[in-house]
Design an enzyme around this catalytic site. Sequence first.
Site, mmCIF file in Angstrom:
data_model
loop_
_atom_site.group_PDB
_atom_site.id
_atom_site.type_symbol
_atom_site.label_atom_id
_atom_site.label_comp_id
_atom_site.label_asym_id
_atom_site.label_seq_id
_atom_site.Cartn_x
_atom_site.Cartn_y
_atom_site.Cartn_z
ATOM 1 N N ARG A 26 0.849 -1.189 0.000
ATOM 2 C CA ARG A 26 0.000 0.000 0.000
ATOM 3 C C ARG A 26 0.882 1.235 0.000
ATOM 4 O O ARG A 26 1.876 1.296 0.736
ATOM 5 C CB ARG A 26 -0.910 0.019 1.244
ATOM 6 C CG ARG A 26 -2.033 1.035 1.153
ATOM 7 C CD ARG A 26 -2.810 1.132 2.457
ATOM 8 N NE ARG A 26 -2.120 1.961 3.442
ATOM 9 C CZ ARG A 26 -2.687 2.378 4.577
ATOM 10 N NH1 ARG A 26 -3.926 2.025 4.878
ATOM 11 N NH2 ARG A 26 -2.013 3.123 5.427
ATOM 12 N N TRP A 48 -14.481 11.378 7.422
ATOM 13 C CA TRP A 48 -13.577 10.291 7.066
ATOM 14 C C TRP A 48 -14.308 9.354 6.131
ATOM 15 O O TRP A 48 -15.461 9.057 6.321
ATOM 16 C CB TRP A 48 -13.137 9.523 8.309
ATOM 17 C CG TRP A 48 -12.101 10.260 9.093
ATOM 18 C CD1 TRP A 48 -12.325 11.192 10.090
ATOM 19 C CD2 TRP A 48 -10.689 10.167 8.970
ATOM 20 N NE1 TRP A 48 -11.144 11.656 10.595
ATOM 21 C CE2 TRP A 48 -10.119 11.032 9.922
ATOM 22 C CE3 TRP A 48 -9.863 9.422 8.165
ATOM 23 C CZ2 TRP A 48 -8.748 11.188 10.068
ATOM 24 C CZ3 TRP A 48 -8.495 9.576 8.321
ATOM 25 C CH2 TRP A 48 -7.950 10.448 9.251
ATOM 26 N N ASP A 52 -5.156 3.936 -0.115
ATOM 27 C CA ASP A 52 -6.306 4.175 0.760
ATOM 28 C C ASP A 52 -6.660 5.652 0.737
ATOM 29 O O ASP A 52 -5.841 6.501 1.096
ATOM 30 C CB ASP A 52 -5.945 3.724 2.184
ATOM 31 C CG ASP A 52 -7.157 3.663 3.104
ATOM 32 O OD1 ASP A 52 -8.205 4.240 2.765
ATOM 33 O OD2 ASP A 52 -7.041 3.048 4.172
ATOM 34 N N TYR A 88 -2.720 11.605 7.682
ATOM 35 C CA TYR A 88 -3.033 10.296 8.243
ATOM 36 C C TYR A 88 -2.659 9.189 7.254
ATOM 37 O O TYR A 88 -2.903 9.306 6.060
ATOM 38 C CB TYR A 88 -4.528 10.206 8.567
ATOM 39 C CG TYR A 88 -4.958 8.873 9.122
ATOM 40 C CD1 TYR A 88 -4.647 8.510 10.422
ATOM 41 C CD2 TYR A 88 -5.647 7.963 8.331
ATOM 42 C CE1 TYR A 88 -5.021 7.288 10.934
ATOM 43 C CE2 TYR A 88 -6.028 6.730 8.829
ATOM 44 C CZ TYR A 88 -5.716 6.396 10.134
ATOM 45 O OH TYR A 88 -6.085 5.181 10.635
ATOM 46 N N GLU A 117 -8.993 2.178 -2.106
ATOM 47 C CA GLU A 117 -9.783 1.815 -0.922
ATOM 48 C C GLU A 117 -10.466 3.032 -0.295
ATOM 49 O O GLU A 117 -9.894 4.130 -0.265
ATOM 50 C CB GLU A 117 -8.844 1.175 0.104
ATOM 51 C CG GLU A 117 -9.472 0.867 1.449
ATOM 52 C CD GLU A 117 -8.441 0.421 2.468
ATOM 53 O OE1 GLU A 117 -8.788 0.376 3.659
ATOM 54 O OE2 GLU A 117 -7.294 0.125 2.090
ATOM 55 N N GLU A 177 -13.992 -1.170 5.973
ATOM 56 C CA GLU A 177 -13.371 -1.344 7.279
ATOM 57 C C GLU A 177 -14.158 -0.669 8.394
ATOM 58 O O GLU A 177 -13.995 -1.033 9.560
ATOM 59 C CB GLU A 177 -11.925 -0.861 7.280
ATOM 60 C CG GLU A 177 -11.719 0.625 7.215
ATOM 61 C CD GLU A 177 -10.243 0.998 7.273
ATOM 62 O OE1 GLU A 177 -9.842 1.669 8.235
ATOM 63 O OE2 GLU A 177 -9.493 0.605 6.367
ATOM 64 N N HIS A 200 -9.069 6.892 2.624
ATOM 65 C CA HIS A 200 -9.519 7.205 3.986
ATOM 66 C C HIS A 200 -10.797 8.052 4.016
ATOM 67 O O HIS A 200 -10.937 8.958 4.840
ATOM 68 C CB HIS A 200 -8.401 7.906 4.771
ATOM 69 C CG HIS A 200 -7.243 6.995 5.081
ATOM 70 N ND1 HIS A 200 -5.964 7.229 4.612
ATOM 71 C CD2 HIS A 200 -7.172 5.847 5.785
ATOM 72 C CE1 HIS A 200 -5.160 6.265 5.027
ATOM 73 N NE2 HIS A 200 -5.865 5.408 5.729
ATOM 74 N N ARG A 254 -13.744 -5.157 2.766
ATOM 75 C CA ARG A 254 -12.656 -4.732 3.643
ATOM 76 C C ARG A 254 -12.968 -4.890 5.138
ATOM 77 O O ARG A 254 -12.210 -4.409 5.990
ATOM 78 C CB ARG A 254 -12.326 -3.267 3.361
ATOM 79 C CG ARG A 254 -11.529 -3.057 2.115
ATOM 80 C CD ARG A 254 -10.070 -3.435 2.312
ATOM 81 N NE ARG A 254 -9.395 -2.547 3.233
ATOM 82 C CZ ARG A 254 -8.693 -2.932 4.283
ATOM 83 N NH1 ARG A 254 -8.559 -4.217 4.571
ATOM 84 N NH2 ARG A 254 -8.114 -2.043 5.058
ATOM 85 N N GLU A 309 -4.571 -7.621 4.572
ATOM 86 C CA GLU A 309 -3.761 -6.540 5.134
ATOM 87 C C GLU A 309 -2.953 -7.079 6.311
ATOM 88 O O GLU A 309 -3.466 -7.828 7.141
ATOM 89 C CB GLU A 309 -4.681 -5.406 5.600
ATOM 90 C CG GLU A 309 -3.943 -4.191 6.128
ATOM 91 C CD GLU A 309 -4.891 -3.054 6.461
ATOM 92 O OE1 GLU A 309 -4.417 -1.908 6.552
ATOM 93 O OE2 GLU A 309 -6.100 -3.301 6.634
#
Length: 409
Positions: A147, A409, A217, A159, A243, A269, A219, A290, A346
């Site tokens: 990643r 987010w 990602d 982040y 992602e 996630e 996020h 995820r 992951e």
Amino acid sequence: MKITSAETIVTSPGRNFVTLRITTEDGITGLGDATLNGRELSVDSYLRDHVVPLLIGRDAGRIEDTWQYLYRGAYWRRGPVTMAAIAAVDMALWDIKAKAAGMPLYQLLGGASRSGALAYGHASGRDIPELFDSIRAHLDAGYRAIRIQTGIPGLDSVYGVAASAAGGGERYDYEPARPTAVPVEETWDTRAYLRHIPTVFEAVRAEFGPELPLLHDGHHRMTPIQAAKLGKALEPYDLFWLEDATPGEDQTALRLIRQHTTTPLAIGEVFNHVHDYTTLLSERLIDYVRSAVTHTGGVTAMKKLLDLAAVYGVKSGMHGPTDISPVGQAAALHLDLAIHNFGIQEYMRHSAATLEVFETSYRFENGLLHPSDTPGLGVTLNDTAAAAHPYQPAYLPVNRLTDGTVHDW
């Protein structure tokens, strides 16, 4: 096998973990991961005050019945706290059942479908040279998929990048949640991000070639049209996936992204239930699921979700950074090995302190993870080591736009 005791253990060997330990009248113990990043004590209380009293005297072998009893019997369903608590019970009961059978859990799930699970690591840097160093370190460690996250020009802290001014400048490869009474605030600029990221992947491909699987990602920081623009811009660099491009609450946002780009999409996630995915799966709006076993109701629920995903040709990509304890990671690996529609796992290595508390038997070799053939999940808890690391408040950072608005987010 009747359950005779159940207890929670909260420990912080570099970050906070919540573990449930169930013991049967035969003396068999099972472990379950109940960690919820930044809200660990909520799950600890849910388990101690509401769930543990219901478990004593129940048959440890009735896993499906216990799952439904805890989910339906509470009336208030879903939500991350509830589903993490149920997941911990479910994992612990599967751990017990597999130990009683003398088998690793994956054997009870149908046996191995592969020799190991392809894993990806997190490479990051504040700039391109630092990112390249991180990629090379991951390749040297044996990773075959990586990643890619980087700093953004003009922003002090981002982040997902393992060093930041807001965090004191130190790398936080093991855990981005920082010990603090209140979350650190980071400034965010989406337009700067959208300009910069395609140039990063252009540089990475030029340096490391076309074969290395690369992931990214977002996020949850983009609107649907912004995510569509980024997915289109990244198509020349052949990503394994993009992602969490948009906030997870709006499943229909993925329709717009899908219309504009062929870059594979992954999300989930922050999801905690199969119903978070129904539109995404039935309309084939994503390519990878995820969710984490820890946050989605355990092995029982995650197996059902992944079986449903398989019907639509969607693969697994289970959440597995260091906010999942080695217990939750082991549960994911047993599923990875058993399911037909595995995609990728992951994997961030836990700190040495964490691995003193949680003694693991899974292994990482040549880019693949294997849960081991130890009966059960293959993880034990060292009580003495756990007691040496008491809970401490820690939070993920909060995003603010350059105009001062708290950003989603």
